[in-house]
Design a protein around this motif. Sequence first.
Motif: not given
Length: 197
Positions: A56-66, A154-161
Amino acid sequence: MLQLIPYGLAALVGGLLGKKYFPLLAEQTLTPHREKSPLVAETPSAIQLLGESLLQEESVVLATEEVPLDNRFGNKVLQSEHEFTRTASVGLNVGQEQSHGGQLKSSLWTVIESLVQDELKKNLHIEFGTQITRRVKISFSTEPGHRVLYRVVWKQASRRGLFDVRIGGEKHTIPYLVTFGLSHAVESVAEGEHAGT
């Protein structure tokens, strides 16, 4: 006669010393002394990465600012400028093996983690343990008679394998999760219409 006594004593002492130390020297000379280090004794003859399976490759949400902008009672465009800063770490988590043949020795995990880390560093061009900091300056605006909620994500790339690893004559499957990079996106949600409605 008196001159022979020192020679006799020297021969006697030499004979005693020879009997005590010569067998040890002869044994060391004829049979080389091989001593196994604890690392060699505990680790198999070969540890080899066979291949990688990407799960799996996806973007993970680290934080949000409103940022809410309320211009329901205004008669001109409302503008607002904001600066945001976020820091994220490049990380790696190597999990327990998924093979059916028993658990690996704990002494091997350091070697396996190092091999997995080196392979991912080479493939993804990343450096583990480092931190990434991003600063962005964003201008928001809202038309008269509207209230808008802006959201900085804010997002960070995630890779699972999985890595297939051969240790000696056995094959093991090692799962991993790596997180890297840092990016942002801006979303907006209109929350209200004109003040009189």
